[in-house]
Design a protein around this motif. Structure first.
Motif, PDB file in Angstrom:
ATOM      1  N   ALA A  40      -2.517  22.283  -3.721  1.00  0.00           N
ATOM      2  CA  ALA A  40      -1.674  22.254  -4.920  1.00  0.00           C
ATOM      3  C   ALA A  40      -0.205  22.064  -4.554  1.00  0.00           C
ATOM      4  N   LYS A  41       0.239  22.759  -3.499  1.00  0.00           N
ATOM      5  CA  LYS A  41       1.640  22.647  -3.080  1.00  0.00           C
ATOM      6  C   LYS A  41       1.953  21.230  -2.614  1.00  0.00           C
ATOM      7  N   CYS A  42       1.021  20.637  -1.885  1.00  0.00           N
ATOM      8  CA  CYS A  42       1.222  19.272  -1.387  1.00  0.00           C
ATOM      9  C   CYS A  42       1.400  18.299  -2.553  1.00  0.00           C
ATOM     10  N   LEU A  43       0.511  18.391  -3.545  1.00  0.00           N
ATOM     11  CA  LEU A  43       0.567  17.465  -4.679  1.00  0.00           C
ATOM     12  C   LEU A  43       1.855  17.652  -5.474  1.00  0.00           C
ATOM     13  N   ILE A  83      -3.323  17.172 -10.217  1.00  0.00           N
ATOM     14  CA  ILE A  83      -4.412  17.901  -9.562  1.00  0.00           C
ATOM     15  C   ILE A  83      -5.763  17.589 -10.185  1.00  0.00           C
ATOM     16  N   SER A  84      -5.823  17.567 -11.502  1.00  0.00           N
ATOM     17  CA  SER A  84      -7.108  17.365 -12.179  1.00  0.00           C
ATOM     18  C   SER A  84      -7.676  15.977 -11.898  1.00  0.00           C
ATOM     19  N   ASN A  85      -6.790  14.974 -11.761  1.00  0.00           N
ATOM     20  CA  ASN A  85      -7.264  13.621 -11.487  1.00  0.00           C
ATOM     21  C   ASN A  85      -7.661  13.433 -10.021  1.00  0.00           C
ATOM     22  N   THR A  86      -6.890  14.070  -9.138  1.00  0.00           N
ATOM     23  CA  THR A  86      -7.151  13.907  -7.711  1.00  0.00           C
ATOM     24  C   THR A  86      -8.414  14.616  -7.277  1.00  0.00           C
ATOM     25  N   TYR A  87      -8.717  15.755  -7.909  1.00  0.00           N
ATOM     26  CA  TYR A  87      -9.842  16.582  -7.470  1.00  0.00           C
ATOM     27  C   TYR A  87     -10.921  16.724  -8.532  1.00  0.00           C
ATOM     28  N   ARG A  88     -11.241  15.644  -9.180  1.00  0.00           N
ATOM     29  CA  ARG A  88     -12.289  15.725 -10.199  1.00  0.00           C
ATOM     30  C   ARG A  88     -13.634  16.115  -9.593  1.00  0.00           C
ATOM     31  N   ILE A 105       0.846  -1.207   0.000  1.00  0.00           N
ATOM     32  CA  ILE A 105       0.000   0.000   0.000  1.00  0.00           C
ATOM     33  C   ILE A 105       0.875   1.247   0.000  1.00  0.00           C
ATOM     34  N   LYS A 106       1.895   1.238   0.860  1.00  0.00           N
ATOM     35  CA  LYS A 106       2.782   2.393   0.963  1.00  0.00           C
ATOM     36  C   LYS A 106       3.549   2.618  -0.340  1.00  0.00           C
ATOM     37  N   ASN A 107       4.017   1.518  -0.932  1.00  0.00           N
ATOM     38  CA  ASN A 107       4.738   1.619  -2.198  1.00  0.00           C
ATOM     39  C   ASN A 107       3.849   2.208  -3.297  1.00  0.00           C
ATOM     40  N   ASP A 108       2.619   1.732  -3.366  1.00  0.00           N
ATOM     41  CA  ASP A 108       1.694   2.253  -4.383  1.00  0.00           C
ATOM     42  C   ASP A 108       1.337   3.708  -4.116  1.00  0.00           C
ATOM     43  N   PHE A 109       1.227   4.062  -2.841  1.00  0.00           N
ATOM     44  CA  PHE A 109       0.899   5.449  -2.485  1.00  0.00           C
ATOM     45  C   PHE A 109       1.963   6.411  -3.001  1.00  0.00           C
ATOM     46  N   PHE A 110       3.238   6.048  -2.831  1.00  0.00           N
ATOM     47  CA  PHE A 110       4.314   6.951  -3.218  1.00  0.00           C
ATOM     48  C   PHE A 110       4.706   6.821  -4.693  1.00  0.00           C
ATOM     49  N   THR A 140      -1.923   1.442  15.115  1.00  0.00           N
ATOM     50  CA  THR A 140      -1.473   2.831  15.076  1.00  0.00           C
ATOM     51  C   THR A 140      -0.095   2.889  14.425  1.00  0.00           C
ATOM     52  N   PHE A 141       0.046   3.731  13.426  1.00  0.00           N
ATOM     53  CA  PHE A 141       1.323   3.825  12.721  1.00  0.00           C
ATOM     54  C   PHE A 141       1.713   5.289  12.536  1.00  0.00           C
ATOM     55  N   GLY A 142       3.016   5.512  12.430  1.00  0.00           N
ATOM     56  CA  GLY A 142       3.521   6.845  12.156  1.00  0.00           C
ATOM     57  C   GLY A 142       3.778   7.021  10.679  1.00  0.00           C
ATOM     58  N   MET A 143       3.599   8.240  10.188  1.00  0.00           N
ATOM     59  CA  MET A 143       3.882   8.501   8.775  1.00  0.00           C
ATOM     60  C   MET A 143       4.518   9.874   8.631  1.00  0.00           C
ATOM     61  N   CYS A 144       5.225  10.052   7.542  1.00  0.00           N
ATOM     62  CA  CYS A 144       5.961  11.279   7.283  1.00  0.00           C
ATOM     63  C   CYS A 144       5.505  11.859   5.951  1.00  0.00           C
ATOM     64  N   LEU A 145       5.118  13.145   5.950  1.00  0.00           N
ATOM     65  CA  LEU A 145       4.602  13.821   4.754  1.00  0.00           C
ATOM     66  C   LEU A 145       5.143  15.242   4.692  1.00  0.00           C
ATOM     67  N   PRO A 146       5.109  15.846   3.524  1.00  0.00           N
ATOM     68  CA  PRO A 146       5.399  17.281   3.453  1.00  0.00           C
ATOM     69  C   PRO A 146       4.412  18.042   4.340  1.00  0.00           C
ATOM     70  N   ASP A 147       4.860  19.113   4.991  1.00  0.00           N
ATOM     71  CA  ASP A 147       3.996  19.811   5.948  1.00  0.00           C
ATOM     72  C   ASP A 147       2.836  20.547   5.277  1.00  0.00           C
ATOM     73  N   SER A 148       2.845  20.614   3.941  1.00  0.00           N
ATOM     74  CA  SER A 148       1.749  21.287   3.237  1.00  0.00           C
ATOM     75  C   SER A 148       0.556  20.359   3.000  1.00  0.00           C
ATOM     76  N   CYS A 149       0.724  19.062   3.256  1.00  0.00           N
ATOM     77  CA  CYS A 149      -0.331  18.095   2.949  1.00  0.00           C
ATOM     78  C   CYS A 149      -1.355  18.018   4.077  1.00  0.00           C
ATOM     79  N   SER A 150      -2.608  18.041   3.697  1.00  0.00           N
ATOM     80  CA  SER A 150      -3.675  17.906   4.687  1.00  0.00           C
ATOM     81  C   SER A 150      -3.952  16.424   4.929  1.00  0.00           C
TER      82      SER A 150
END
Length: 706
Positions: free
Chosen positions: A73-76, A57-62, A45-50, A187-197
């Motif tokens: 937009a910055k996160c994507l 943007i157009s595909n994620t927010y149709r 799942i993690k591999n596919d996510f990254f 419960t798991f920890g994850m790391c993302l850019p700080d702009s991602c909601s």
């Protein structure tokens, strides 16, 4: 020929071993499959996510509005950079590597994989810090809990006592309770850019899971992300706390310097300028000597100190049960062992303090009534008590609400910092000592409930003790009726709410309210009256009676500690009546035993027990017990709350942790008592001690020095 047979048997044995392993593996696979633990491959799942997700943007927010598109937009864009960077750049690989993985030991209760907290928040890209955020999330899936080990729900089910104790101490449990309604959450920890909601991340991850056909859901609770290892921005309340501490530090420094200079130069000291002196106050606080005054009850020093240690010990083990651990199931073994009832029965230690409170207030007020012929200044009495308790309590609250968050960090640190608004809404009820009735389910620091009950009992003490003073032995029947009423009230509440064990709302129904907790205090009042009257005559206790009374007292203490054993087991089928009888009668039995121990020790019939409890070395610890009670939980939080990975619970490790916690707490409590408790006791004496008495004391002090 023999070699040929030997080779044949060797091959046969090897084949049989392989067959057994295959069969066992197959059976284990079936069992794990039936529990639902192999429904998904999180690494896939993690591999596919990254690497496979389309962050366009157009595909994620149709189906999402333009505002959401602009916000993320910055996160994507950054996620696309990470996708590309995974091929050859270390900073991108560190982000993915910081994520938690499915942990080993799931059947042993390990439902936590917190990842790499520090690595996530210290990503370096081309010599500059890459802005990331560390978040906690949950993977939830259905599981057949009936096939899993029966004990796996212990300490993990939100209705069990350990979790209620967690609520009692204001621990945020959203990610600490992995089993509920036939579902398991990892419960798991994850790391993302700080702009991602979290909303966006949750949507993309669940889309990936849906495409894989896994029966799993990812969720991210609010306020579970951290962008820095430690907070750096100061709020108004933080500035106020710093101002208060700096002010007190300046007063302490000035007063202590004045005291030392006067001592070295043999100058006469002005009492008002010694109020904040660590030197003079410290000499009094840490002194230990056995007074020969008949009014002193030295055994209470040992009882108070040991009871406080018991409180700290119980809360230390509670923290091990509440915080993530790799072997939660071993906690079942822990509560099944009889000797551990000494730790699990720690809550009864609170009744020791109620007993001593009633005992001391009874003796002191009876002395006062005898001297003044029944007259008393009640407002002054209340003011004295409030001034004695509140300054240290207020400063503790202030620091806990402000500066405490700067003293630690880690994946679960936000869970230990109170995130609700209970302190902002109800700070006044805590300082007025009414929170156990006004807001029992939203207490500002749940452990302070005891202070509210104790203050409320002190408020009614003049009326109760005055009745004792006037009616003498006839008043005992009134007090016995009140004790029976307290027992009856406790039983009625157990029946009304069908309370079995530590069910929901147990704390605010039969733990916090004064009307179900005051039986030990009333027994303390009766004990105080008996000891007060006994001082007027010579007390002689026959040896045989004393021996039998001691054996009975010790038997009562042991019974209260160990009879609770069947009631706290996870398979207990006890009725509300059994729980109600234990809760109500155990407090009475415990207090009666304490009465005789105290009475015997005060009248020199305690033998080695009196020698131990009345030893002068207990006195300094006894004087800071109030500070220890207020501070110990915050020391526990700072020391244990910074774990970066689930710990492994053992009794020896927990006891070792307790020793360290207790030593640190005593050290901090001495400083806190000298700074925020002793000065106000001196101020009160200066304000309310008659001037002629003060002058006489000063002359006596100067005469001794000369």
């Amino acid at each position: 020929m023999l070699k040929k047979y030997a080779r044949f048997f060797k091959c046969s044995a090897l084949s049989l071993l392989v067959l057994v392993i295959c069969i066992n593996y197959s059976e284990a696979n079936v069992q794990i499959s039936e529990t639902g633990l192999n429904f998904f491959d999180f690494e896939e799942i993690k591999n596919d996510f990254f690497q496979q997700s389309d962050f366009n943007i157009s595909n994620t927010y149709r189906s999402i509005d333009l505002e959401a598109v602009a916000k993320n937009a910055k996160c994507l864009k950054q996620m696309i950079e990470i996708q590309r960077g995974l091929r050859k750049e270390m900073w991108a690989r560190k982000i993915v590597d910081s994520w938690g993985k499915i942990p080993s030991g799931l059947l042993n209760g390990n439902f936590y994989e917190l990842g790499e907290f520090s690595q996530c928040l210290n990503i370096d890209r081309n010599g500059k810090r890459y802005e990331t955020q560390y978040c906690l999330g949950q993977l939830t899936f259905e599981a057949n809990l009936g096939i899993m080990p029966k004990s796996i729900g212990f300490g993990l089910n939100h209705n069990h006592g350990f979790w209620q104790m967690g609520k009692h101490t204001n621990i945020d449990q959203r990610l600490l309770v992995p089993i509920a309604e036939k579902k398991i959450s990892i419960t798991f920890g994850m790391c993302l850019p700080d702009s991602c909601s979290l909303h966006l991340t949750e949507k993309i991850l669940n889309d990936v899971i849906l495409k894989k056909g896994y029966k799993v859901k990812v969720s991210f609770p609010d306020n579970m992300c951290q962008v820095k290892e430690s907070p750096s921005e100061l709020k108004k309340i933080d500035i106020a706390a710093i101002f208060v501490l700096v002010t007190f530090f300046c007063l302490i420094a000035a007063s202590t310097c004045y005291d030392i200079i006067c001592t070295l130069t043999n100058r006469v000291k002005t009492q008002a300028l010694l109020i904040f002196s660590f030197y003079s106050n410290g000499m009094k606080l840490l002194s230990y000597k056995k007074s020969k005054s008949p009014d002193m009850m030295h055994c209470l020093h040992g009882i108070r100190a040991i009871s406080t240690q018991w409180v700290v010990l119980g809360h230390t083990f509670m923290m091990f049960a509440v915080l993530p651990a790799r072997n939660k199931i071993d906690l079942l073994t822990f509560i099944k062992q009889y000797h551990n009832m000494i730790i699990l029965s720690a809550p009864i230690s609170v009744d020791t303090f109620f007993f001593m409170s009633g005992l001391l207030v009874s003796i002191n007020l009876l002395k006062h009534f005898e001297k003044t012929k029944g007259r008393i200044n009640i407002p002054l009495l209340y003011f004295h008590r409030y001034l004695r308790l509140t300054p240290l309590l207020g400063v503790t609250f202030l620091i806990s609400m402000s500066l405490l968050k700067f003293l630690g960090n880690g994946p679960v640190w936000p869970l230990l910092m109170t995130k609700d608004t209970s302190c902002e809404k109800y700070w006044w009820s805590a300082l007025l000592y009414v929170q156990n009735y006004v807001n029992p389910t939203e207490m500002c620091f749940g452990y302070s409930w005891y202070l509210s009950v104790d203050m409320q009992l002190f408020v009614i003490s003049p009326v109760i003790i005055y009745i004792v003073y006037k009616l003498k032995t006839k008043s005992m029947s009134i007090l016995l009726i009140l004790i029976l009423g307290c027992i009856g009230c406790d039983l009625a509440l157990h029946q009304k709410y069908d309370i079995k064990g530590m069910k929901s709302r147990r704390m605010d129904i039969i733990y916090y309210p004064t009307h179900v907790r005051f039986s030990p205090w009333l027994i303390g009042v009766i004990s105080g009256y008996i000891i007060f009257e006994a001082r007027k005559r010579s007390v002689r206790i026959p040896k045989l009676f004393n021996l039998l009374a001691w054996l009975l007292s010790l038997a009562l203490l042991a019974a209260v500690i160990f009879l609770n054993y069947p009631l706290i087991q996870i398979n207990s089928e006890a009725t509300w009546l059994a729980y109600g009888l234990y809760d109500s009668l155990s407090r009475v039995a415990w207090s009666i035993a304490l009465f005789y121990i105290t009475f015997a020790c005060v009248n020199n019939y305690g033998g080695p027990v009196n020698w131990f409890l009345a030893h002068p070395l207990w006195q300094p610890i006894s004087r800071v017990c109030y500070a220890i009670y207020l501070i110990h939980y915050h020391v526990l939080t700072v020391v244990m709350g910074q774990l970066k990975a689930p710990d492994y619970f053992t009794e020896l490790k927990a006891f070792h942790t307790f020793l360290g916690i207790y030593v640190i707490t005593v050290f901090v409590s001495i400083i806190a008592s000298l700074a925020f408790e002793s000065p106000f006791m001196i101020i009160e004496k200066l304000l309310f001690t008659p001037a002629k008495h003060a002058a006489r004391n000063n002359r006596s002090e100067n005469t001794v020095k000369n």
